[in-house]
Write a protein that holds these residues in place. Structure first.
Motif, mmCIF file in Angstrom:
data_model
loop_
_atom_site.group_PDB
_atom_site.id
_atom_site.type_symbol
_atom_site.label_atom_id
_atom_site.label_comp_id
_atom_site.label_asym_id
_atom_site.label_seq_id
_atom_site.Cartn_x
_atom_site.Cartn_y
_atom_site.Cartn_z
ATOM 1 N N GLY A 83 0.851 14.959 -1.121
ATOM 2 C CA GLY A 83 1.276 14.897 -2.520
ATOM 3 C C GLY A 83 0.276 14.185 -3.407
ATOM 4 O O GLY A 83 0.649 13.542 -4.388
ATOM 5 N N LYS A 84 -0.999 14.280 -3.048
ATOM 6 C CA LYS A 84 -2.043 13.595 -3.831
ATOM 7 C C LYS A 84 -2.817 14.601 -4.678
ATOM 8 O O LYS A 84 -2.966 15.759 -4.278
ATOM 9 N N ALA A 85 -3.355 14.114 -5.789
ATOM 10 C CA ALA A 85 -4.231 14.964 -6.603
ATOM 11 C C ALA A 85 -5.540 15.188 -5.843
ATOM 12 O O ALA A 85 -5.988 14.316 -5.092
ATOM 13 N N ALA A 86 -6.135 16.372 -6.038
ATOM 14 C CA ALA A 86 -7.408 16.684 -5.369
ATOM 15 C C ALA A 86 -8.508 15.782 -5.912
ATOM 16 O O ALA A 86 -8.543 15.472 -7.105
ATOM 17 N N MET A 88 4.279 8.528 5.207
ATOM 18 C CA MET A 88 4.741 9.092 6.476
ATOM 19 C C MET A 88 5.641 8.115 7.233
ATOM 20 O O MET A 88 6.504 8.531 7.985
ATOM 21 N N MET A 89 5.453 6.816 6.991
ATOM 22 C CA MET A 89 6.409 5.837 7.561
ATOM 23 C C MET A 89 7.793 6.050 6.940
ATOM 24 O O MET A 89 8.808 5.992 7.631
ATOM 25 N N ILE A 90 7.800 6.299 5.645
ATOM 26 C CA ILE A 90 9.074 6.509 4.946
ATOM 27 C C ILE A 90 9.763 7.761 5.492
ATOM 28 O O ILE A 90 10.962 7.761 5.784
ATOM 29 N N LEU A 91 8.978 8.829 5.671
ATOM 30 C CA LEU A 91 9.550 10.083 6.205
ATOM 31 C C LEU A 91 10.130 9.866 7.601
ATOM 32 O O LEU A 91 11.154 10.438 7.957
ATOM 33 N N ALA A 92 9.454 9.018 8.399
ATOM 34 C CA ALA A 92 9.922 8.776 9.773
ATOM 35 C C ALA A 92 11.101 7.810 9.797
ATOM 36 O O ALA A 92 11.923 7.850 10.713
ATOM 37 N N GLY A 93 11.167 6.948 8.791
ATOM 38 C CA GLY A 93 12.212 5.922 8.795
ATOM 39 C C GLY A 93 13.534 6.397 8.227
ATOM 40 O O GLY A 93 14.589 5.827 8.550
ATOM 41 N N ASP A 107 0.378 6.200 -9.518
ATOM 42 C CA ASP A 107 0.611 7.509 -8.897
ATOM 43 C C ASP A 107 0.468 7.472 -7.374
ATOM 44 O O ASP A 107 0.255 8.508 -6.738
ATOM 45 N N ALA A 108 0.594 6.283 -6.776
ATOM 46 C CA ALA A 108 0.497 6.175 -5.307
ATOM 47 C C ALA A 108 1.495 7.147 -4.675
ATOM 48 O O ALA A 108 2.670 7.196 -5.071
ATOM 49 N N CYS A 109 1.022 7.924 -3.692
ATOM 50 C CA CYS A 109 1.833 9.067 -3.242
ATOM 51 C C CYS A 109 3.117 8.665 -2.520
ATOM 52 O O CYS A 109 4.081 9.434 -2.505
ATOM 53 N N ALA A 110 3.181 7.454 -1.955
ATOM 54 C CA ALA A 110 4.438 7.030 -1.324
ATOM 55 C C ALA A 110 5.512 6.771 -2.377
ATOM 56 O O ALA A 110 6.710 6.782 -2.069
ATOM 57 N N GLY A 111 5.072 6.581 -3.619
ATOM 58 C CA GLY A 111 6.005 6.355 -4.717
ATOM 59 C C GLY A 111 6.853 7.581 -5.034
ATOM 60 O O GLY A 111 7.846 7.490 -5.752
ATOM 61 N N GLN A 112 6.458 8.734 -4.503
ATOM 62 C CA GLN A 112 7.292 9.946 -4.680
ATOM 63 C C GLN A 112 8.553 9.863 -3.819
ATOM 64 O O GLN A 112 9.506 10.608 -4.033
ATOM 65 N N GLY A 164 0.858 -1.189 0.000
ATOM 66 C CA GLY A 164 0.000 0.000 0.000
ATOM 67 C C GLY A 164 0.885 1.225 0.000
ATOM 68 O O GLY A 164 1.807 1.344 0.816
ATOM 69 N N GLY A 165 0.617 2.119 -0.944
ATOM 70 C CA GLY A 165 1.492 3.284 -1.111
ATOM 71 C C GLY A 165 0.785 4.598 -0.865
ATOM 72 O O GLY A 165 1.041 5.590 -1.540
ATOM 73 N N GLY A 166 -0.117 4.614 0.119
ATOM 74 C CA GLY A 166 -0.845 5.845 0.439
ATOM 75 C C GLY A 166 -0.073 6.707 1.426
ATOM 76 O O GLY A 166 1.133 6.532 1.630
#
Ligand code: AMP
Length: 379
Positions: free
Chosen positions: A332-335, A15-20, A35-40, A8-10
């Motif tokens: 970082g998600k589209a509206a 935020m796990m990536i940012l914390a890790g 375009d899953a936002c964690a993919g950025q 899951g890349g939501g």
């Protein structure tokens, strides 16, 4: 170097990536959406969770696996668990995926719940509504989230409508009828359990929902100490029973000094986002620490923090950034209508200072309705 794979890349994965990152961790993400936002922020494998090829590409080079939503197919998690440690444990995920098994477990370990009944036919529904009384709520057992897959039965006349709306799901997701809880407040416990069984919990959080979707959270919740202790005790009992590893949320209704469990989320949770800016160690960091066998971080709160969810589109960040304790979290998600696209955390030393900060922000953003219940609880 340790690489954590997230199913899951939501925003929760993001935020796990940012914390890790400060812990020196690397990440890989699997999501069906390109375009899953964690993919950025980390390499993204695009593929279905049930697709063995995608799972094989994803697991390559991954040292441990976690997930950012609970509706991952159980067989995919089991397949991955044969190849790398998975946290939280797949058995806990399986229980939390089914409202019926979850509520049955709560009852077995002495965590009170509203009355409920398994529904397999329209006759069942009629009988259960007669027993539980109205109002009550018909829900899908599986795959529901944020108030989706639910029908409120306000009077006996609604039973046919409820069956028309959710009856077709009965063979796919199962159905459960729950008594309606006329709660004064909704609370959640965000807690973490390490591989060695160490348990820590953040102070209890109070939550406000609009149409079944979280709108705002406040921590620490202003509740009497014995209630706080009882809530944490329920969370500890649940975590120990499941031999849980990682962060989870236990959602509770508070009615006349009584706590009734609604559900558990076997993952980091929206009502724990305040920990990013209102606590020494965020839920995201502690989830990773727990899963990787690192020492757990402190879960104490700094003053008081309110989290405001942004749905649909991001508002103007300036009013939040002007606040001394204002923190902006854009996913970082589209509206898109109703989509969780970000949140803000407002942290302050005292209830009065937080109420003032909320008043300024509510006014500047034209979001008085969103901040009003939180402000009212602070005075
Ligand atoms: P859920 O998807 O079960 O978390 O439900 C979403 C929201 O609907 C909850 O946070 C409550 O605001 C409301 N809700 C769900 N179940 C009940 C219930 N049995 N009684 C009263 N409100 C409920």
């Amino acid at each position: 170097m340790t690489t954590v794979g997230i199913l899951g890349g939501g925003q929760l994965a993001r935020m796990m990536i940012l914390a890790g990152a400060p812990l020196g961790l690397r990440f890989k993400v699997l999501d069906p959406a390109a375009d899953a936002c964690a993919g950025q922020l980390a390499p993204l494998t695009v593929g279905d969770y049930a697709d063995k090829d995608a799972l094989a590409r994803f697991i390559d080079g991954v040292d441990a696996v976690s997930f950012d939503f609970e509706n991952v197919p159980a067989h995919a998690v089991e397949w991955l668990a044969e190849r790398a440690p998975v946290f939280p444990p797949p058995a806990a995920l399986a229980i939390a995926q089914d409202r019926l098994s979850e509520k049955t477990l709560f009852g077995e370990i002495g965590i009170p719940v509203a009355p409920f009944s398994d529904i397999t036919s329209s006759d069942d529904l009629n009988e259960a509504v007669a027993t539980l009384g109205v109002p009550c709520i018909l829900k899908t057992r599986r795959l529901g989230y944020d108030g989706k897959g639910q029908f409120r039965i306000r009077s006996r006349d609604d039973v046919a409508l409820a069956w028309a709306a959710l009856g077709p799901q009965v063979g796919k997701t199962g159905l459960i009828l729950e008594g309606f809880v006329a709660f004064q407040s909704e609370l959640s416990v965000i807690a973490v359990r390490g591989r060695d069984g160490e348990f820590r919990a953040w102070p209890v959080t109070r939550n406000w929902h609009v149409d079944g979707v979280l709108s705002a959270s406040l921590a620490p919740a202003a509740i009497p100490a014995p209630l706080q202790q009882r809530a944490l005790e329920y969370a500890r009992r649940l975590a120990d029973t499941l031999d849980y590893v990682g962060v989870f949320a236990l959602e509770l209704f508070c009615r006349d000094g009584e706590l009734l469990a609604n559900e558990m989320a076997p993952r980091v949770h929206n009502s724990g986002h305040w920990t990013q800016d209102g606590s020494s160690c965020s839920q995201f960091e502690n989830h990773l620490r727990a899963g990787l066998g690192l020492p757990l971080g402190d879960t104490g709160a700094y003053g008081m923090t309110c989290m405001l969810n942004w749905l649909g589109a991001m508002p103007d960040p300036s009013p939040i950034l002007h606040e001394a304790g204002g923190h902006w979290h854009d996913y970082g998600k589209a509206a898109r209508v109703g989509r969780k696209v970000g949140h803000a955390n407002l942290q302050a030393e005292s209830p009065g200072a937080l109420a003032a900060s909320l008043e300024r922000v509510g006014e500047a953003l034209g979001r008085q309705a969103q901040v009003a219940p939180v402000r009212a609880s602070l005075v």
